[in-house]
Design a protein around this motif. Structure first.
Motif, PDB file in Angstrom:
ATOM      1  N   GLU A   1       0.799  -1.099  -0.072  1.00 20.17           N
ATOM      2  CA  GLU A   1       0.095   0.059   0.002  1.00 20.17           C
ATOM      3  C   GLU A   1       0.936   1.103  -0.019  1.00 20.17           C
ATOM      4  OE1 GLU A   1      -2.829   3.038   1.058  1.00 20.17           O
ATOM      5  OE2 GLU A   1      -0.859   2.705   2.020  1.00 20.17           O
ATOM      6  N   LYS A   2       0.491   2.444  -0.905  1.00 22.76           N
ATOM      7  CA  LYS A   2       1.461   3.443  -0.710  1.00 22.76           C
ATOM      8  C   LYS A   2       0.514   4.607  -0.378  1.00 22.76           C
ATOM      9  CE  LYS A   2       4.617   1.816  -3.822  1.00 22.76           C
ATOM     10  NZ  LYS A   2       4.316   0.482  -3.572  1.00 22.76           N
ATOM     11  N   GLU A   3      -0.679   4.864  -0.347  1.00 24.06           N
ATOM     12  CA  GLU A   3      -1.403   6.149  -0.175  1.00 24.06           C
ATOM     13  C   GLU A   3      -1.476   6.536   1.359  1.00 24.06           C
ATOM     14  OE1 GLU A   3      -2.942   8.199  -2.350  1.00 24.06           O
ATOM     15  OE2 GLU A   3      -1.588   6.948  -3.773  1.00 24.06           O
ATOM     16  N   ILE A   4      -1.818   5.713   2.167  1.00 25.89           N
ATOM     17  CA  ILE A   4      -1.827   5.873   3.845  1.00 25.89           C
ATOM     18  C   ILE A   4      -0.425   5.781   4.022  1.00 25.89           C
ATOM     19  CG2 ILE A   4      -2.975   5.124   5.764  1.00 25.89           C
ATOM     20  CD1 ILE A   4      -5.420   3.868   4.208  1.00 25.89           C
ATOM     21  N   THR A   5       0.213   4.715   3.439  1.00 23.16           N
ATOM     22  CA  THR A   5       1.990   4.363   4.093  1.00 23.16           C
ATOM     23  C   THR A   5       2.436   5.920   4.202  1.00 23.16           C
ATOM     24  OG1 THR A   5       1.679   2.395   3.281  1.00 23.16           O
ATOM     25  CG2 THR A   5       3.760   3.494   3.747  1.00 23.16           C
ATOM     26  N   ARG A   6       2.286   6.795   2.943  1.00 24.47           N
ATOM     27  CA  ARG A   6       2.963   7.809   2.956  1.00 24.47           C
ATOM     28  C   ARG A   6       2.693   9.028   3.932  1.00 24.47           C
ATOM     29  NH1 ARG A   6       0.569  12.019  -0.004  1.00 24.47           N
ATOM     30  NH2 ARG A   6      -1.070  11.158  -1.111  1.00 24.47           N
ATOM     31  N   LEU A   7       1.423   8.829   4.556  1.00 22.83           N
ATOM     32  CA  LEU A   7       0.972   9.884   5.455  1.00 22.83           C
ATOM     33  C   LEU A   7       1.222   9.396   6.586  1.00 22.83           C
ATOM     34  CD1 LEU A   7      -2.480  10.369   3.559  1.00 22.83           C
ATOM     35  CD2 LEU A   7      -0.456  11.944   3.750  1.00 22.83           C
ATOM     36  N   ALA A   8       1.622   8.204   6.984  1.00 24.65           N
ATOM     37  CA  ALA A   8       1.619   7.615   8.317  1.00 24.65           C
ATOM     38  C   ALA A   8       3.054   7.804   9.158  1.00 24.65           C
ATOM     39  CB  ALA A   8       1.186   6.155   8.156  1.00 24.65           C
ATOM     40  N   ASP A   9       2.892   8.089  10.353  1.00 30.69           N
ATOM     41  CA  ASP A   9       3.991   8.095  11.339  1.00 30.69           C
ATOM     42  C   ASP A   9       4.735   6.730  11.638  1.00 30.69           C
ATOM     43  OD1 ASP A   9       3.862  11.105  12.288  1.00 30.69           O
ATOM     44  OD2 ASP A   9       1.737  10.409  12.384  1.00 30.69           O
TER      45      ASP A   9
ATOM     46  N   VAL B   1       3.823   2.539  10.276  1.00 32.66           N
ATOM     47  CA  VAL B   1       3.131   1.504   9.462  1.00 32.66           C
ATOM     48  C   VAL B   1       3.124   0.090   9.954  1.00 32.66           C
ATOM     49  CG1 VAL B   1       3.150   0.681   7.150  1.00 32.66           C
ATOM     50  CG2 VAL B   1       3.871   3.110   7.400  1.00 32.66           C
ATOM     51  N   PHE B   2       2.216  -0.520  10.154  1.00 31.56           N
ATOM     52  CA  PHE B   2       2.343  -1.704  10.495  1.00 31.56           C
ATOM     53  C   PHE B   2       1.843  -2.644   9.044  1.00 31.56           C
ATOM     54  CE2 PHE B   2       2.423  -1.440  14.945  1.00 31.56           C
ATOM     55  CZ  PHE B   2       2.195   0.057  15.262  1.00 31.56           C
ATOM     56  N   PRO B   3       2.955  -3.158   8.448  1.00 33.09           N
ATOM     57  CA  PRO B   3       2.487  -3.709   7.189  1.00 33.09           C
ATOM     58  C   PRO B   3       2.233  -5.295   7.352  1.00 33.09           C
ATOM     59  CG  PRO B   3       4.969  -4.000   7.647  1.00 33.09           C
ATOM     60  CD  PRO B   3       4.332  -3.238   8.710  1.00 33.09           C
ATOM     61  N   VAL B   4       1.184  -5.675   6.448  1.00 31.25           N
ATOM     62  CA  VAL B   4       0.436  -6.920   6.484  1.00 31.25           C
ATOM     63  C   VAL B   4       1.408  -7.510   5.199  1.00 31.25           C
ATOM     64  CG1 VAL B   4      -1.445  -8.424   5.728  1.00 31.25           C
ATOM     65  CG2 VAL B   4      -1.565  -6.598   7.530  1.00 31.25           C
ATOM     66  N   ILE B   5       2.120  -8.676   5.667  1.00 28.55           N
ATOM     67  CA  ILE B   5       2.834  -9.413   4.333  1.00 28.55           C
ATOM     68  C   ILE B   5       2.190 -10.459   3.687  1.00 28.55           C
ATOM     69  CG2 ILE B   5       5.288 -10.217   3.972  1.00 28.55           C
ATOM     70  CD1 ILE B   5       5.211  -7.631   5.381  1.00 28.55           C
ATOM     71  N   GLY B   6       1.657 -10.218   2.598  1.00 26.70           N
ATOM     72  CA  GLY B   6       0.905 -10.915   1.750  1.00 26.70           C
ATOM     73  C   GLY B   6      -0.544 -10.536   1.523  1.00 26.70           C
ATOM     74  N   GLY B   7      -1.061 -11.301   0.712  1.00 26.64           N
ATOM     75  CA  GLY B   7      -2.332 -10.923   0.264  1.00 26.64           C
ATOM     76  C   GLY B   7      -3.418 -11.531   1.110  1.00 26.64           C
ATOM     77  N   VAL B   8      -4.472 -10.771   1.581  1.00 31.34           N
ATOM     78  CA  VAL B   8      -5.773 -11.426   2.158  1.00 31.34           C
ATOM     79  C   VAL B   8      -7.112 -10.785   1.781  1.00 31.34           C
ATOM     80  CG1 VAL B   8      -6.409 -11.412   4.552  1.00 31.34           C
ATOM     81  CG2 VAL B   8      -4.005 -11.114   4.277  1.00 31.34           C
ATOM     82  N   ARG B   9      -7.785 -11.822   1.561  1.00 35.55           N
ATOM     83  CA  ARG B   9      -9.130 -11.092   0.906  1.00 35.55           C
ATOM     84  C   ARG B   9      -9.791 -10.400   2.203  1.00 35.55           C
ATOM     85  NH1 ARG B   9     -13.487 -15.127  -1.235  1.00 35.55           N
ATOM     86  NH2 ARG B   9     -11.580 -16.487  -1.760  1.00 35.55           N
ATOM     87  N   GLU B  10     -10.660  -9.301   1.804  1.00 42.16           N
ATOM     88  CA  GLU B  10     -10.968  -8.625   3.013  1.00 42.16           C
ATOM     89  C   GLU B  10     -11.928  -9.260   3.844  1.00 42.16           C
ATOM     90  OE1 GLU B  10     -13.638  -5.295   1.542  1.00 42.16           O
ATOM     91  OE2 GLU B  10     -13.273  -4.134   3.376  1.00 42.16           O
ATOM     92  N   GLU B  11     -12.483 -10.208   3.494  1.00 43.57           N
ATOM     93  CA  GLU B  11     -13.434 -11.252   4.495  1.00 43.57           C
ATOM     94  C   GLU B  11     -12.711 -11.801   5.436  1.00 43.57           C
ATOM     95  OE1 GLU B  11     -13.558 -11.069   1.120  1.00 43.57           O
ATOM     96  OE2 GLU B  11     -15.344 -11.484   0.186  1.00 43.57           O
ATOM     97  N   PHE B  12     -11.299 -12.372   5.196  1.00 40.66           N
ATOM     98  CA  PHE B  12     -10.481 -12.704   6.091  1.00 40.66           C
ATOM     99  C   PHE B  12      -9.673 -12.051   6.820  1.00 40.66           C
ATOM    100  CE2 PHE B  12     -10.569 -16.671   3.046  1.00 40.66           C
ATOM    101  CZ  PHE B  12     -11.991 -16.868   3.328  1.00 40.66           C
TER     102      PHE B  12
END
Lengths: 386, 135
Positions: free
Chosen positions: A310-318, A320-331
Motif C-alpha cells: 500500500e502506498k497512499e496511507i503509508t506515505r502519510l503515516a507516522d 506503518v504496520f505492514p501485512v505481508i501477503g495478500g488477504v481477502r477482505e472477508e478474512f
C-alpha cells in the motif's frame, strides 16, 4: 496467582500462525456436520451474538456471511440481542434463522441467556454455540455446538481465542454458502485452503510488526487516548484492537467506523491523538485514504495497518504496520488484529503496567475466582442470575 | 503406453466427449492391434459410451440418471455436499472404465459412439487415463 506479564500478548500473536495451521481443519470437520444439509439449505438469515471479543468477532465476520455465503447476517451484542433483538425476529418459517452465540470461555451469562430466550421466543429458530468449551452455560443453551478449542497458553487478554471464534464463524459462513449452492465444493475447499495458508501471512506479519509496535509504543506512551478506525470487517478489527489497548495497558481507547470518525471524533482534542487506520485492500479502502489525508491535516499521529504494497496511507503515516501477503477482505480480521496486540503489549511495558490491572491484589483475587469458575476476566462483577 | 488427458468440466452435470483425444492417442501409438483401456480415477464422475451426435441424447442420459438418483438432502455422506453425495452414487452406477478394440491401427467404435466422461458434480479439474495393450 501472579500479575500478567506486560508482553503476554506477544506470545499470543506469535502463535496465531500455528493456530491457523493446526486448528482450521479440525474446526471445519465440526462445522460441516453442525447442521444437517437440509438445515443448512433452509437458512435465510444468521444472527450472531457475543460480548467483548466475541461481539467484535461477530462484527468482523459479518462480511463473510453476507459476501461469501450471501446470507443476511445481523451481529449484535448479547445484551442488545437479548432485550432489543430476539423479540423482533421473524419466526414464520422453521429452520430459516440461525442464532449463533459466541463465548470463548463458554460461560458468558448474557450469551447463554440470549440463546435460551431465542428458543423460548420460537422453537423454529436453530441455536448454536461457538465456544472453546461447549460444556458451559452457553453450550447448554444451544441446539448445536461448534467447539473451537485451542491449546492453553495461560492467561492473557484474548488474541488466540478471538481468532478461534473468527475461524469458527468464517468456516460456518463458507459451509452455509457451500450447501446453499452459492459455489461448488471445490471453491469452498479452496477458501478453506486459503484460510490455512494465511498462517504464513500471520507469521510474516507478526515478524514485520514487532519493531513498528515497539517504536510506536515508545513514541506514543504520552497518549491519553488512542482511536482505531476501520470499515466493514475492519470495524470489528477496530473494536477488538481498542479492547486490547484497554485490557492490556489501561489506556482509554475506542474503535470507530471510518465514516463515523469523520462525523464525530475528528473534532476532538488533542490534535495529535494517535489514530490507527485499519485499511486492508477492499471495499472501504478508498474512504480510508480520504480520511488519512484529513487526519494528517488535523495533526493526528497516524498508524497505518495496511498491506505492505500500500502506498497512499503509508506515505502519510507516522508508523506503518505492514501485512505481508495478500488477504481477502472477508478474512482480513484474522491478520489485521496482530498490530494492536503487539502495540498494546509494548505500550503496557512502556507504562510499567500489567494487563487487566493485575498489579492490584484485589483484582488478582477476583480474577482467581473468575478463572476457578471458568469465566473470563471481562466477565468479572457479573453476578446476575441466569 | 499411457496417456493422461487433463481437462476441466464446465457444468454441474455434463457429458464430455473424449473420443477425438483417445483416437489421436491410438493413432500416434502406431499400434496396429490390441486393446485400449480407458479409466476414470474420480468418484463423482464416470465413463459412458453412447451417442453424442444429437446433443439431446446426452441430455436424456443425464436427465434419466438424475431422475433415478436425485440430489437429496438426506444422504448419509454429509462431509461434502448433497450433489457430491449424489455424484458418488451416480458414478457407481455408470462405472469408471471402458475397454475398446484396436484393429488396423484404429478404435473399433460405432459411427455415433462417443467416449463420454460423465460429470456428476462439476465443474472440477478432471483427468482420464488411457492405456494401450498391444496384442
Amino acid at each position: 496467582m501472579n500479575p500478567m506479564h506486560p508482553l503476554v500478548m506477544i506470545d499470543q500473536a506469535k502463535d496465531l500462525g500455528k493456530v491457523m495451521r493446526e486448528q482450521i481443519k479440525p474446526i471445519d470437520r465440526i462445522v460441516r456436520n453442525a447442521l444437517t444439509p437440509l438445515e443448512y439449505r433452509s437458512l435465510h438469515r444468521v444472527y450472531t451474538t457475543g460480548d467483548g471479543d466475541s461481539f467484535h468477532a461477530t462484527m468482523a465476520a459479518e462480511m463473510a456471511f453476507e459476501d461469501i455465503a450471501q446470507i443476511t447476517c445481523e451481529p449484535m451484542s448479547a445484551m442488545r440481542f437479548l432485550e432489543y433483538g430476539v423479540d423482533y425476529i421473524n419466526t414464520s418459517f422453521p429452520n430459516d434463522t440461525l442464532v449463533v452465540g459466541i463465548s470463548a470461555s463458554g460461560g458468558t451469562k448474557r450469551v447463554a441467556q440470549a440463546l435460551k430466550k431465542a428458543k423460548q421466543v420460537s422453537a423454529k429458530l436453530i441455536t448454536m454455540a461457538i465456544s472453546g468449551s461447549v460444556d458451559g452455560v452457553v453450550g447448554q443453551n444451544a441446539d448445536r455446538k461448534i467447539l473451537v478449542r485451542i491449546p492453553d497458553m495461560g492467561r492473557s487478554p484474548g488474541v488466540r481465542t478471538y481468532s478461534a471464534s473468527l475461524i469458527g464463524l468464517i468456516l460456518l459462513a463458507i459451509r452455509i454458502g457451500e450447501i446453499k449452492d452459492r459455489y461448488h465444493q471445490t471453491e469452498a475447499n479452496a477458501m478453506r485452503h486459503e484460510l490455512i495458508e494465511l498462517a504464513d501471512v500471520a507469521d510474516a506479519t507478526y515478524k514485520a510488526n514487532l519493531n513498528p509496535a515497539k517504536e510506536a509504543a515508545k513514541a506514543l506512551k504520552d497518549a491519553e487516548f488512542i482511536i482505531f478506525v476501520g470499515s466493514g470487517p475492519s470495524y470489528g478489527t477496530a473494536l477488538f484492537s481498542a479492547a486490547k489497548i484497554i485490557e492490556s495497558s489501561g489506556v482509554v481507547s475506542m474503535g470507530q467506523d471510518l465514516e463515523e470518525w469523520a462525523h464525530v471524533e475528528r473534532f476532538a482534542y488533542p490534535d495529535n491523538t494517535p489514530i490507527f487506520i485499519i485499511a486492508p485492500t477492499g471495499k472501504g479502502y478508498w474512504r480510508a485514504v480520504d480520511l488519512a489525508k484529513s487526519a494528517k491535516d488535523l495533526g493526528r499521529r497516524i498508524l497505518a495497518v495496511v498491506n505492505s504494497d500500500e502506498k497512499e496511507i503509508t506515505r502519510l503515516a507516522d508508523f506503518v504496520f505492514p501485512v505481508i501477503g495478500g488477504v481477502r477482505e472477508e478474512f482480513s480480521p484474522l491478520i489485521y488484529q496482530i498490530a494492536a496486540a503487539l502495540f498494546a503489549s509494548y505500550l503496557t511495558e512502556e507504562l510499567g503496567r500489567n494487563p487487566f490491572q493485575t498489579n492490584r491484589p484485589e483484582v488478582l483475587e477476583r480474577m482467581a475466582a473468575m478463572f476457578a469458575a471458568h469465566r473470563t476476566p471481562s466477565e468479572a462483577g457479573d453476578n446476575k442470575p441466569n | 503406453m499411457l496417456k493422461v488427458i487433463n481437462f476441466q468440466s464446465s457444468a454441474r452435470e455434463e457429458l464430455v466427449n473424449l473420443k477425438d483425444e483417445i483416437e489421436a492417442f491410438v493413432g500416434d501409438s502406431k499400434i496396429d492391434a490390441g486393446l485400449c483401456f480407458v479409466y476414470c480415477p474420480h468418484t463423482t464422475g464416470g465413463l459412458v459410451v453412447n451417442s453424442y451426435l444429437d446433443p439431446n441424447t446426452p441430455k436424456d442420459i443425464l436427465h434419466e440418471i438424475d431422475r433415478l438418483i436425485p440430489t437429496r438432502l438426506d444422504f448419509f455422506h454429509t462431509f461434502d455436499t448433497p450433489s457430491d453425495a449424489a455424484g458418488h452414487v451416480k458414478s457407481s452406477l455408470v462405472g469408471v472404465s471402458a475397454v475398446f478394440v484396436i484393429d488396423d491401427g484404429k478404435l473399433m467404435l460405432g459411427h455415433s459412439q462417443g467416449i463420454l466422461f460423465a460429470e456428476f458434480d462439476g465443474p472440477r479439474d478432471r483427468m482420464i487415463f488411457a492405456k494401450i495393450i498391444p496384442g
